[in-house]
Design an enzyme around this catalytic site. Structure first.
Site, PDB file in Angstrom:
ATOM      1  N   ARG A  24       0.720  -0.998  -0.211  1.00 31.46           N
ATOM      2  CA  ARG A  24       0.154  -0.032  -0.503  1.00 31.46           C
ATOM      3  C   ARG A  24       0.661   1.177  -0.376  1.00 31.46           C
ATOM      4  O   ARG A  24       0.355   2.354  -0.326  1.00 31.46           O
ATOM      5  CB  ARG A  24      -1.069   0.007   1.534  1.00 31.46           C
ATOM      6  N   HIS A  72       5.555 -22.713   6.531  1.00 27.26           N
ATOM      7  CA  HIS A  72       7.627 -22.714   6.292  1.00 27.26           C
ATOM      8  C   HIS A  72       8.434 -24.073   7.164  1.00 27.26           C
ATOM      9  O   HIS A  72       9.427 -23.572   7.238  1.00 27.26           O
ATOM     10  CB  HIS A  72       7.659 -21.497   6.804  1.00 27.26           C
ATOM     11  N   LYS A 119      12.061 -26.632   6.287  1.00 29.99           N
ATOM     12  CA  LYS A 119      12.764 -26.638   7.229  1.00 29.99           C
ATOM     13  C   LYS A 119      14.155 -28.210   6.838  1.00 29.99           C
ATOM     14  O   LYS A 119      13.493 -29.122   6.402  1.00 29.99           O
ATOM     15  CB  LYS A 119      12.768 -26.824   8.326  1.00 29.99           C
ATOM     16  N   GLU A 164      10.294 -21.698  22.245  1.00 24.83           N
ATOM     17  CA  GLU A 164      10.545 -20.862  21.847  1.00 24.83           C
ATOM     18  C   GLU A 164      10.244 -19.865  23.375  1.00 24.83           C
ATOM     19  O   GLU A 164       9.899 -19.605  24.251  1.00 24.83           O
ATOM     20  CB  GLU A 164       9.115 -19.556  20.896  1.00 24.83           C
ATOM     21  N   ASP A 200      -1.519 -20.695  16.114  1.00 26.77           N
ATOM     22  CA  ASP A 200      -0.960 -20.571  15.615  1.00 26.77           C
ATOM     23  C   ASP A 200       0.308 -21.361  15.625  1.00 26.77           C
ATOM     24  O   ASP A 200       1.059 -21.231  14.134  1.00 26.77           O
ATOM     25  CB  ASP A 200       0.318 -19.158  17.107  1.00 26.77           C
ATOM     26  N   HIS A 241       2.286 -26.148  11.874  1.00 27.39           N
ATOM     27  CA  HIS A 241       3.846 -26.663  12.093  1.00 27.39           C
ATOM     28  C   HIS A 241       3.291 -27.764  12.827  1.00 27.39           C
ATOM     29  O   HIS A 241       3.872 -28.823  12.342  1.00 27.39           O
ATOM     30  CB  HIS A 241       4.729 -25.419  13.004  1.00 27.39           C
ATOM     31  N   LYS A 254       5.304 -19.833  24.228  1.00 28.73           N
ATOM     32  CA  LYS A 254       6.262 -18.776  23.961  1.00 28.73           C
ATOM     33  C   LYS A 254       6.982 -18.467  25.449  1.00 28.73           C
ATOM     34  O   LYS A 254       5.963 -18.797  26.127  1.00 28.73           O
ATOM     35  CB  LYS A 254       5.677 -16.919  23.815  1.00 28.73           C
TER      36      LYS A 254
HETATM   37  C1  BG6 Z   1       5.124 -18.741  13.269  1.00 28.91           C
HETATM   38  C2  BG6 Z   1       4.588 -18.498  13.982  1.00 28.91           C
HETATM   39  O1  BG6 Z   1       4.496 -18.870  11.744  1.00 28.91           O
HETATM   40  O2  BG6 Z   1       6.293 -19.362  13.084  1.00 28.91           O
HETATM   41  C3  BG6 Z   1       5.096 -17.621  15.108  1.00 28.91           C
HETATM   42  O3  BG6 Z   1       3.552 -17.429  13.402  1.00 28.91           O
HETATM   43  C4  BG6 Z   1       6.476 -18.338  15.256  1.00 28.91           C
HETATM   44  O4  BG6 Z   1       4.237 -17.389  16.646  1.00 28.91           O
HETATM   45  C5  BG6 Z   1       7.701 -18.720  14.631  1.00 28.91           C
HETATM   46  O5  BG6 Z   1       7.839 -17.884  15.769  1.00 28.91           O
HETATM   47  C6  BG6 Z   1       8.061 -19.930  14.537  1.00 28.91           C
HETATM   48  O6  BG6 Z   1       9.142 -19.980  13.264  1.00 28.91           O
HETATM   49  P1  BG6 Z   1      10.093 -20.685  13.288  1.00 28.91           P
HETATM   50  O7  BG6 Z   1      10.549 -20.666  12.532  1.00 28.91           O
HETATM   51  O8  BG6 Z   1      10.720 -19.609  14.189  1.00 28.91           O
HETATM   52  O9  BG6 Z   1      10.588 -21.519  14.481  1.00 28.91           O
END
Ligand code: BG6
Length: 487
Positions: free
Chosen positions: A42, A176, A180, A214, A233, A238, A336
């Protein structure tokens, strides 16, 4: 001329991950020579201002020794920018013109790859705008970044909007974690070696633990996170993908259909956790003030400025109800502000059926296989070995690791960002490491039932001090079964 069109081009993901990943591919000669990278967002930015933004991102997120000036210049030369408010359909015509401008007159739809990393509420208008501008031709591929909805219903709505324009074969849903290296290594380990598969079942394995811990907090994403929570999340995407890859049957081939067919079978075999089992099979927590790595940190509610019922930690005892995994628990845990960053799949094998050893020091521990994704990539098998020495009161045994550190074993190879793999596969049209619609929807169905179970039982997060492994009830979740979390 091919174009990779990035929506959300000034955002965090573009700066931290996409620009460094594309740069990495470019430096290694892996991008087509005629590929342009067109950012759309934007903000009203001039071309040079956007190139400076991308250059700044490279300087911040790429190791300095890889920033060879000629690579940087070549990469920035590919970069264009188009200011675009996707809620304004007429602006897509300007985008179309920009894609054509000054080039050889080829249609932009040829070889157009689109990457959407905007708020999901913008997916619908973006796709409609692209379609009305003729940018969704037969060769166009669409990649979508999470969150793909917040429950099954909203996920279906997004999938329907996408499917009305892009067939599944040209839709690339990103998780994602699948990019990895060690996640792919799980497949190499399981299906490239004869050693594991005979034991990879309820007869050989006692239980599985999947941890994504994390140390960070919610990192400036309070608004999004407070509406989302750890279950949606991290677990919905994941962790369920890690579980599916761990539990799936051997696919017939390493291709998109075979691999995803097997994963979705696992996801559909997950035993529903509902209002009857939510209390006994899940634990939720929220961090309070504490200390991480010796530094004091605020609690979640203090960061938010109000109290909240959002979970920043979740632990789950899951089951895959099929022949292979009958009765075997899969413990999942993420949070977290835990003591450390650590992502791993921990597989405890069954004990030997009978011990031939006697005397002090003869205790046998079951073997464990630990597939570690983060912070370092490693595969460790913990086995029982004889302690050196002339023990006269019977052999003394001790657990010792057979360790493979991936960076050491493959020291000549550069560690890749997960998005390098995924962007390359998007450009190549290989969707093996992308998530199919039926997978996402099976994931949401399982997650929605858990959330309904929490609501039905009035479950709210238990407090834990930042820098600890979550509420003590999470320890109880496994200890009841005689299992200890691997920290
Ligand atoms: C994301 C989440 O999909 O993955 C985040 O929204 C999280 O909250 C992150 O921190 C963790 O990814 P990675 O690759 O650092 O383990």
């Amino acid at each position: 001329m091919k174009s990779l069109l990035l929506f959300g081009a000034t955002g965090d993901l573009a700066r931290r991950m996409l620009a460094p990943s594309l740069f990495g591919l470019d430096c290694d000669g892996l991008l087509p020579d005629d590929l342009r990278i067109v950012g759309a967002a934007r903000s009203h930015l001039e071309q040079d201002a956007y190139r400076s933004l991308i250059e700044g991102a490279l300087r911040e997120f790429v190791e300095p020794d890889r920033l060879r000036p000629q690579c940087v210049a070549k990469f920035l030369d590919r970069v264009r920018y188009v200011p675009l408010d996707v809620t304004q359909p007429d602006q897509f015509l300007a985008l179309r013109d920009a894609l054509l401008r000054g080039e050889d007159g080829e249609k932009p739809a040829d070889g157009l790859r689109i990457f959407l990393s905007t708020a999901p509420s913008l997916f619908g208008p973006t796709i409609a705008g692209l379609q009305s501008a003729g940018l969704t031709g037969d060769e166009t591929r669409l990649a979508l970044e999470k969150p793909l909805g917040h429950d099954l219903e909203s996920s279906r709505a997004i999938n329907d909007a996408v499917a009305s324009v892009f067939p599944e074969s040209r839709t690339f849903r990103i998780d994602h974690y699948l990019g990895k290296e060690t996640v792919q290594n799980l497949l190499a380990l399981r299906f490239g070696n004869a050693l594991f598969e005979p034991l990879w079942n309820a007869q050989g394995i006692d239980h599985v633990q999947i941890t994504v811990a994390e140390a960070v907090g919610v990192e400036g994403r309070l608004g999004f996170y407070d509406e989302t929570g750890a279950l949606r999340d991290m677990v919905q995407n994941h962790m369920l993908q890690l579980l599916a890859l761990t539990a799936m049957e051997p696919p017939a081939h390493f291709d998109a259909t075979s691999v995803r067919d097997e994963k979705v079978k696992v996801l559909r075999s997950l035993r529903p956790i509902n209002h009857e089992t939510a209390m006994t099979h899940t634990v939720i927590g929220q961090y309070g003030p504490g200390a991480v790595s010796g530094a004091p940190v605020k609690g979640y509610a203090d960061e938010l400025g109000r109290s909240s019922a959002t979970e920043t930690f979740v632990a789950i005892k899951a089951h895959v109800d099929n022949w292979r995994w009958r009765g075997i628990p899969f413990y999942l845990r993420t949070g977290k502000r835990l003591p450390t960053r650590s992502t791993e799949i921990f597989i405890q094998l069954k004990a030997v059926p009978h011990s031939i050893f006697a005397g002090p020091g003869a205790g046998l521990l079951p073997n464990k296989l630990i597939i570690r994704l983060q912070p370092e990539e490693a595969i460790t098998l913990r086995v029982m070995l004889k302690e050196p020495g002339l023990d006269r009161a019977g052999m003394r045994l001790r657990e010792a690791p057979l360790d493979i550190s991936i960076p050491n074993a493959f020291a000549d190879f550069r560690r890749r960002i997960a998005y390098e793999r995924l962007l390359l596969d998007l450009l190549d049209g290989d969707s093996t490491l992308f998530v199919r619609r039926d997978e996402v929807e099976a994931q949401w169905a399982w997650i929605d039932a858990i959330r309904a179970g929490w609501a039905a039982n009035g479950m709210t997060p238990r407090p834990y001090a930042a820098g600890t492994w979550g509420p003590s009830a999470a320890i109880g979740l496994t200890e009841r079964d005689g299992v200890t979390w691997h920290d």
